[in-house]
Design a protein around this motif. Structure first.
Motif, PDB file in Angstrom:
ATOM      1  N   ARG A 182      -6.246 -43.928  39.091  1.00  0.00           N
ATOM      2  CA  ARG A 182      -5.058 -43.099  39.331  1.00  0.00           C
ATOM      3  C   ARG A 182      -4.225 -42.928  38.062  1.00  0.00           C
ATOM      4  O   ARG A 182      -3.430 -42.018  37.949  1.00  0.00           O
ATOM      5  CB  ARG A 182      -4.170 -43.738  40.423  1.00  0.00           C
ATOM      6  CG  ARG A 182      -4.602 -43.398  41.826  1.00  0.00           C
ATOM      7  CD  ARG A 182      -3.748 -44.094  42.854  1.00  0.00           C
ATOM      8  NE  ARG A 182      -2.604 -43.339  43.321  1.00  0.00           N
ATOM      9  CZ  ARG A 182      -2.659 -42.348  44.208  1.00  0.00           C
ATOM     10  NH1 ARG A 182      -3.806 -41.960  44.702  1.00  0.00           N
ATOM     11  NH2 ARG A 182      -1.561 -41.749  44.605  1.00  0.00           N
ATOM     12  N   LYS A 183      -4.392 -43.841  37.136  1.00  0.00           N
ATOM     13  CA  LYS A 183      -3.636 -43.759  35.888  1.00  0.00           C
ATOM     14  C   LYS A 183      -4.585 -44.072  34.749  1.00  0.00           C
ATOM     15  O   LYS A 183      -5.423 -44.959  34.886  1.00  0.00           O
ATOM     16  CB  LYS A 183      -2.490 -44.781  35.914  1.00  0.00           C
ATOM     17  CG  LYS A 183      -1.478 -44.609  34.795  1.00  0.00           C
ATOM     18  CD  LYS A 183      -0.319 -45.602  34.927  1.00  0.00           C
ATOM     19  CE  LYS A 183      -0.621 -46.914  34.214  1.00  0.00           C
ATOM     20  NZ  LYS A 183       0.544 -47.826  34.200  1.00  0.00           N
ATOM     21  N   THR A 184      -4.483 -43.391  33.647  1.00  0.00           N
ATOM     22  CA  THR A 184      -5.314 -43.711  32.500  1.00  0.00           C
ATOM     23  C   THR A 184      -4.666 -43.208  31.229  1.00  0.00           C
ATOM     24  O   THR A 184      -3.872 -42.265  31.259  1.00  0.00           O
ATOM     25  CB  THR A 184      -6.725 -43.084  32.635  1.00  0.00           C
ATOM     26  OG1 THR A 184      -7.478 -43.335  31.436  1.00  0.00           O
ATOM     27  CG2 THR A 184      -6.644 -41.583  32.832  1.00  0.00           C
ATOM     28  N   SER A 185      -4.972 -43.842  30.109  1.00  0.00           N
ATOM     29  CA  SER A 185      -4.531 -43.317  28.823  1.00  0.00           C
ATOM     30  C   SER A 185      -5.725 -43.294  27.879  1.00  0.00           C
ATOM     31  O   SER A 185      -5.602 -43.564  26.699  1.00  0.00           O
ATOM     32  CB  SER A 185      -3.396 -44.173  28.262  1.00  0.00           C
ATOM     33  OG  SER A 185      -3.844 -45.474  28.017  1.00  0.00           O
ATOM     34  N   ALA A 186      -6.881 -42.953  28.459  1.00  0.00           N
ATOM     35  CA  ALA A 186      -8.125 -43.011  27.699  1.00  0.00           C
ATOM     36  C   ALA A 186      -8.557 -41.634  27.225  1.00  0.00           C
ATOM     37  O   ALA A 186      -9.128 -40.852  27.977  1.00  0.00           O
ATOM     38  CB  ALA A 186      -9.218 -43.651  28.558  1.00  0.00           C
TER      39      ALA A 186
ATOM     40  N   MET B 153       4.707 -46.210  38.522  1.00  0.00           N
ATOM     41  CA  MET B 153       4.283 -46.053  39.902  1.00  0.00           C
ATOM     42  C   MET B 153       5.097 -44.979  40.614  1.00  0.00           C
ATOM     43  O   MET B 153       4.571 -44.155  41.336  1.00  0.00           O
ATOM     44  CB  MET B 153       4.478 -47.378  40.620  1.00  0.00           C
ATOM     45  CG  MET B 153       4.079 -47.265  42.045  1.00  0.00           C
ATOM     46  SD  MET B 153       4.623 -48.693  42.944  1.00  0.00           S
ATOM     47  CE  MET B 153       3.925 -48.232  44.512  1.00  0.00           C
ATOM     48  N   ARG B 154       6.406 -45.009  40.415  1.00  0.00           N
ATOM     49  CA  ARG B 154       7.241 -44.016  41.074  1.00  0.00           C
ATOM     50  C   ARG B 154       7.413 -42.748  40.254  1.00  0.00           C
ATOM     51  O   ARG B 154       7.475 -41.651  40.789  1.00  0.00           O
ATOM     52  CB  ARG B 154       8.631 -44.615  41.364  1.00  0.00           C
ATOM     53  CG  ARG B 154       9.622 -43.530  41.678  1.00  0.00           C
ATOM     54  CD  ARG B 154      10.798 -43.899  42.518  1.00  0.00           C
ATOM     55  NE  ARG B 154      11.602 -42.706  42.734  1.00  0.00           N
ATOM     56  CZ  ARG B 154      12.836 -42.693  43.164  1.00  0.00           C
ATOM     57  NH1 ARG B 154      13.419 -43.822  43.466  1.00  0.00           N
ATOM     58  NH2 ARG B 154      13.487 -41.571  43.321  1.00  0.00           N
ATOM     59  N   TYR B 155       7.527 -42.908  38.914  1.00  0.00           N
ATOM     60  CA  TYR B 155       7.931 -41.768  38.095  1.00  0.00           C
ATOM     61  C   TYR B 155       6.807 -41.173  37.250  1.00  0.00           C
ATOM     62  O   TYR B 155       7.032 -40.218  36.515  1.00  0.00           O
ATOM     63  CB  TYR B 155       9.095 -42.174  37.188  1.00  0.00           C
ATOM     64  CG  TYR B 155      10.398 -42.442  37.924  1.00  0.00           C
ATOM     65  CD1 TYR B 155      11.184 -41.370  38.350  1.00  0.00           C
ATOM     66  CD2 TYR B 155      10.855 -43.732  38.178  1.00  0.00           C
ATOM     67  CE1 TYR B 155      12.391 -41.591  39.006  1.00  0.00           C
ATOM     68  CE2 TYR B 155      12.056 -43.963  38.841  1.00  0.00           C
ATOM     69  CZ  TYR B 155      12.822 -42.891  39.250  1.00  0.00           C
ATOM     70  OH  TYR B 155      14.016 -43.104  39.894  1.00  0.00           O
ATOM     71  N   GLY B 156       5.627 -41.728  37.328  1.00  0.00           N
ATOM     72  CA  GLY B 156       4.535 -41.192  36.521  1.00  0.00           C
ATOM     73  C   GLY B 156       4.605 -41.661  35.078  1.00  0.00           C
ATOM     74  O   GLY B 156       5.366 -42.585  34.746  1.00  0.00           O
ATOM     75  N   THR B 157       3.822 -41.025  34.218  1.00  0.00           N
ATOM     76  CA  THR B 157       3.760 -41.428  32.816  1.00  0.00           C
ATOM     77  C   THR B 157       4.451 -40.376  31.947  1.00  0.00           C
ATOM     78  O   THR B 157       4.955 -39.382  32.439  1.00  0.00           O
ATOM     79  CB  THR B 157       2.291 -41.626  32.381  1.00  0.00           C
ATOM     80  OG1 THR B 157       1.599 -40.380  32.514  1.00  0.00           O
ATOM     81  CG2 THR B 157       1.602 -42.670  33.250  1.00  0.00           C
ATOM     82  N   GLY B 376       0.742 -51.123  41.458  1.00  0.00           N
ATOM     83  CA  GLY B 376       0.923 -49.821  42.093  1.00  0.00           C
ATOM     84  C   GLY B 376       0.059 -48.731  41.488  1.00  0.00           C
ATOM     85  O   GLY B 376      -0.224 -47.719  42.131  1.00  0.00           O
ATOM     86  N   ASP B 377      -0.361 -48.929  40.254  1.00  0.00           N
ATOM     87  CA  ASP B 377      -1.212 -47.955  39.590  1.00  0.00           C
ATOM     88  C   ASP B 377      -2.657 -48.432  39.469  1.00  0.00           C
ATOM     89  O   ASP B 377      -3.456 -47.820  38.765  1.00  0.00           O
ATOM     90  CB  ASP B 377      -0.697 -47.672  38.166  1.00  0.00           C
ATOM     91  CG  ASP B 377       0.724 -47.126  38.163  1.00  0.00           C
ATOM     92  OD1 ASP B 377       0.993 -46.232  38.974  1.00  0.00           O
ATOM     93  OD2 ASP B 377       1.543 -47.602  37.360  1.00  0.00           O
ATOM     94  N   GLY B 378      -2.994 -49.536  40.105  1.00  0.00           N
ATOM     95  CA  GLY B 378      -4.346 -50.084  39.950  1.00  0.00           C
ATOM     96  C   GLY B 378      -4.595 -50.576  38.534  1.00  0.00           C
ATOM     97  O   GLY B 378      -5.718 -50.672  38.074  1.00  0.00           O
ATOM     98  N   ASN B 379      -3.512 -50.899  37.838  1.00  0.00           N
ATOM     99  CA  ASN B 379      -3.547 -51.190  36.402  1.00  0.00           C
ATOM    100  C   ASN B 379      -3.129 -52.637  36.177  1.00  0.00           C
ATOM    101  O   ASN B 379      -2.176 -53.103  36.781  1.00  0.00           O
ATOM    102  CB  ASN B 379      -2.568 -50.227  35.722  1.00  0.00           C
ATOM    103  CG  ASN B 379      -2.392 -50.399  34.221  1.00  0.00           C
ATOM    104  OD1 ASN B 379      -1.345 -50.096  33.689  1.00  0.00           O
ATOM    105  ND2 ASN B 379      -3.402 -50.867  33.528  1.00  0.00           N
ATOM    106  N   SER B 416      -8.610 -48.041  29.696  1.00  0.00           N
ATOM    107  CA  SER B 416      -7.215 -48.225  29.311  1.00  0.00           C
ATOM    108  C   SER B 416      -6.278 -47.497  30.264  1.00  0.00           C
ATOM    109  O   SER B 416      -6.270 -46.268  30.326  1.00  0.00           O
ATOM    110  CB  SER B 416      -6.977 -47.734  27.881  1.00  0.00           C
ATOM    111  OG  SER B 416      -5.614 -47.970  27.554  1.00  0.00           O
ATOM    112  N   GLY B 417      -5.498 -48.261  30.978  1.00  0.00           N
ATOM    113  CA  GLY B 417      -4.533 -47.669  31.904  1.00  0.00           C
ATOM    114  C   GLY B 417      -3.298 -47.163  31.193  1.00  0.00           C
ATOM    115  O   GLY B 417      -2.701 -46.176  31.593  1.00  0.00           O
ATOM    116  N   GLU B 418      -2.907 -47.879  30.118  1.00  0.00           N
ATOM    117  CA  GLU B 418      -1.685 -47.433  29.445  1.00  0.00           C
ATOM    118  C   GLU B 418      -1.578 -47.728  27.962  1.00  0.00           C
ATOM    119  O   GLU B 418      -0.728 -47.172  27.290  1.00  0.00           O
ATOM    120  CB  GLU B 418      -0.439 -47.980  30.171  1.00  0.00           C
ATOM    121  CG  GLU B 418      -0.380 -49.492  30.290  1.00  0.00           C
ATOM    122  CD  GLU B 418       0.894 -49.953  31.015  1.00  0.00           C
ATOM    123  OE1 GLU B 418       1.345 -49.215  31.903  1.00  0.00           O
ATOM    124  OE2 GLU B 418       1.419 -51.017  30.687  1.00  0.00           O
TER     125      GLU B 418
END
Lengths: 462, 462
Positions: A182-186, B153-157, B376-379, B416-418
């Motif tokens: 759901r989230k990535t920075s890859a 999780m709530r506000y995105g990246t 919350g982000d699977g991260n 990489s999630g973040e």
């Protein structure tokens, strides 16, 4: 081109290629579109897999045939017209929901899936895809145009829901942009690049989408105002005041009159004044709190007839006026007239001003027009009625739209909040971004599609 | 390169260029980073305007000198190391808040603005930028790495908050990606492409950002669990159950022990068990409802010591354990050891499994490690302690990270999630996306930076 069509027919089978005139017409012309060309594609190709789309692209590249991806045909800026002829690639046979990952809150679909059907299928899971463009729209087109709708205020636009895409490039190369986190920075955000590229960078053949949880409670409120300015100011005050809103829509006095002319909604006749349609969602008490806060702000801005409900039947009745807006206009227009529907978006503080001015412009030109705004996004649509056989009216509507676009740019806004550029707004995009930024877009386009075969003539020119 | 440096110095002034060894070191090496190179830049350039950055790029292109944009130096995957030497372009002098558009809910800033300072400045408006990476981070780096943090999780990246960017391309061309609407569908999404491109496609010199409204009420809850699996399952049940959450963080038993070893927080000693830290926001009653719903789910998953508060002082005390996590680990590590901190993200249903397995791997290798998850982000992040002078430990930590990455990919996750790719995870990105997708990224990179001068060696190789 016919040679290429024959080769594709040989590979995909007789029924995957149509040369029928009606098919060619329906795949490249739309009455609802602001832009149509006299040219038609020479064939409509109906692939049923990513592999077949890849094969089509390879053959089209070999013979240098333009490829025009086609979804549901509901876009309105000439996205699927065929200015350079070529093949319409109709993806509606690829309509499978491939996987529903309930626990991961995502879904894998083919591009021909209709979003209303998808949400119906998802109902038992309590999840949904929170975009609401035309009810006929397909996922592929929704990604290609970065669609939005009334829910965009709370849930964002299509780009915010794409987890990964399978894309066929101009030369037939198949790529998958990402895996399924759901989230990535890859790496580079290819999702963000292909979403909204209107079929000019690749053909989308599979999509993984995030899903949202259907809120436990909803509420709907409507309230009328003495002027568009008062309604818009009340709307932006609600946003700025932090009221938790799920949707915030404006319909002007003319639009409300049209609703009454078509019999109102469920027996209810409306005040013929600029009206806000507001949706709320969350826990029951959160919805109640938000309704109270919205009401207070509405009253402070001379709002009247404030009605709110958490009851499903009443909510549906209230919201139905918003839902029927387009249909109502279409049904009252005199025979022979057409609707020019276009949209712009501006920073919130300019919204009241541009809506008022656009209304006044249309009325000065003697044209019947209605305004419908996704005010939460600073985005609004003006639908102008005109008779295409009366040159002054055609001139008038063009002038009206041009003025609206120029005004949006003067306010640091955009020439398209949600309809996209297509064929119809290419010249506006150049005005919005300037030649240097357009050049960067052109460089990207050329790097992925050197022969300029994917939906040529859309967004920008070679 | 020295000739280029001289030319830049001539144009920008004596004090805009440093050749000082300490400066070169601090601009290309970080103890916190998983990847460092022995090479250094030959100069640190400190421009103070977009025009100066453009001039630098023109000179660097003329002399074919690599340009490595530098923000606060807080990234951890070697983003600002100089494998091919070149110039470090330090943007910290460009630290002006150019305009606050209160009513439009956006702000225009230079890249050197620190996000904590920005939010302090914004306080009187009731608006804020809802990203929370390292407190030292600058906006430019936050955009370049598409940062996130506990609020994601709530506000995105970061990509979800960028309205427009001014970018200097490799050859010195200056573009502005968009104007200032909150929503647009006009042309390719260049914001999405440059955000997260880690300085490899352009140098960001100005940013317009959307702002969010500071919620009227907050709540914080903490609750301990018998196992990481129970904590993670409770967490995903809260998400899947539609509980309105603002943040959802996991700290494992080891991490909680470390907090206690450093004296606990504000006199409070914690249960040394996997613990969830949960934030809520909204109207007072909405927060209360969400806390009640979260508590019910926690208890159903053997949660204990559930504490919740809407009182600011208590909330700060509870959350401070989460806030001190990194500092606490750094303070308890034996002299000579380093921390290898890395992150992956997976579809939600796999999170419990991968966290458990990663913990067990580290412990089998005899390494001290803690887990901290943006569940919350699977991260999640694993911080592994090792002594760089003991080859078996260096081997061990590498094996540990490799296994975690491979496992994330087997679960259809991301490497990489973040934290991004930088230098450290290039080989992983290839595994994640495959050569064909990487090739598309390479094509895009080459089209914008044909001489491969912008941050070469990061994300992907020529």
């Amino acid at each position: 081109m016919l040679k290429a069509a024959k080769e594709i027919q040989g590979a995909l089978g007789e029924d995957a290629v149509s040369l029928d005139d009606d098919d060619l017409e329906s795949h490249s012309y739309s009455e609802a579109s602001t832009s149509n060309t006299p040219t038609r594609p020479v064939a409509v190709i109906m692939p049923s897999s990513t592999e077949q789309v890849s094969l089509i692209a390879k053959i089209c590249t070999k013979y240098r045939v333009p490829m025009i991806p086609f979804g549901a045909g509901s876009s309105v800026e000439g996205h699927f017209s065929a200015p350079y002829s070529g093949f319409s690639i109709d993806l509606s046979r690829m309509d499978n929901i491939i996987a529903i990952h309930d626990e991961d809150m995502d879904v894998v679909v083919q591009p021909g899936v209709n979003w209303v059907n998808l949400n119906d299928t998802l109902k038992p899971t309590g999840l949904f895809l929170p975009l609401d463009p035309s009810p006929t729209a397909h996922i592929g087109g929704m990604v290609a145009t970065n669609c939005s709708g009334t829910n965009a205020m709370r849930y964002g636009t299509m780009k915010d829901w794409v987890v990964n895409l399978t894309v066929v490039l101009a030369d037939g190369t198949v790529i998958k942009t990402r895996r399924r986190p759901r989230k990535t920075s890859a790496g580079y955000n290819l999702n963000g690049l292909f979403t909204g590229s209107e079929g000019t960078l690749g053909i989308i053949t599979e999509v993984t989408l995030k899903l949202a949880i259907v809120p436990s409670h909803f509420g709907v409120a409507t309230t009328a105002f003495p002027s568009v300015a008062a309604a818009t100011t009340a709307a932006t005050s609600m946003i700025r005041g932090g009221v938790a809103l799920a949707a915030l829509e404006l319909m002007d006095d003319v639009q409300m009159r049209v609703i009454n002319q078509t019999g109102g909604t469920g027996g209810k006749m409306w005040a013929e004044k600029p009206t806000l349609f507001i949706k709320f969602s969350g826990s029951e008490r959160a919805v109640e709190d938000s309704i109270a806060a919205a009401k207070e702000i509405a009253l402070a801005h001379d709002g009247s007839s404030f009605v709110a409900s958490l009851d499903e039947k009443t909510m549906t009745a209230l919201w139905s006026a918003r839902k029927q807006a387009l249909w109502a206009i279409l049904s009252v227009r005199p025979e022979g007239t057409q609707i020019w529907s276009t949209d712009v978006a501006v920073p919130l503080s300019n919204l009241a001003d541009i809506v008022e001015k656009s209304k006044s412009d249309a009325s000065k030109l003697g044209l019947f027009s209605t305004v419908l705004g996704h005010v939460g996004d600073g985005n609004f649509h003006q639908a102008v009625m005109y008779n295409p056989d009366i040159p002054e009216q055609v001139e008038g509507v063009k002038k009206c739209v041009d003025t609206m676009v120029v005004r949006a740019l003067e306010m640091d806004g955009t020439v398209s909040g949600e309809h996209g550029i297509g064929l119809g707004k290419k010249h506006c995009l150049e005005k919005e971004l300037g030649p240097v930024t357009i050049d960067v877009m052109r460089t990207l386009k050329r790097s992925l599609d050197p022969h300029w075969l994917l939906n040529p003539g859309k967004i920008l020119d070679a």
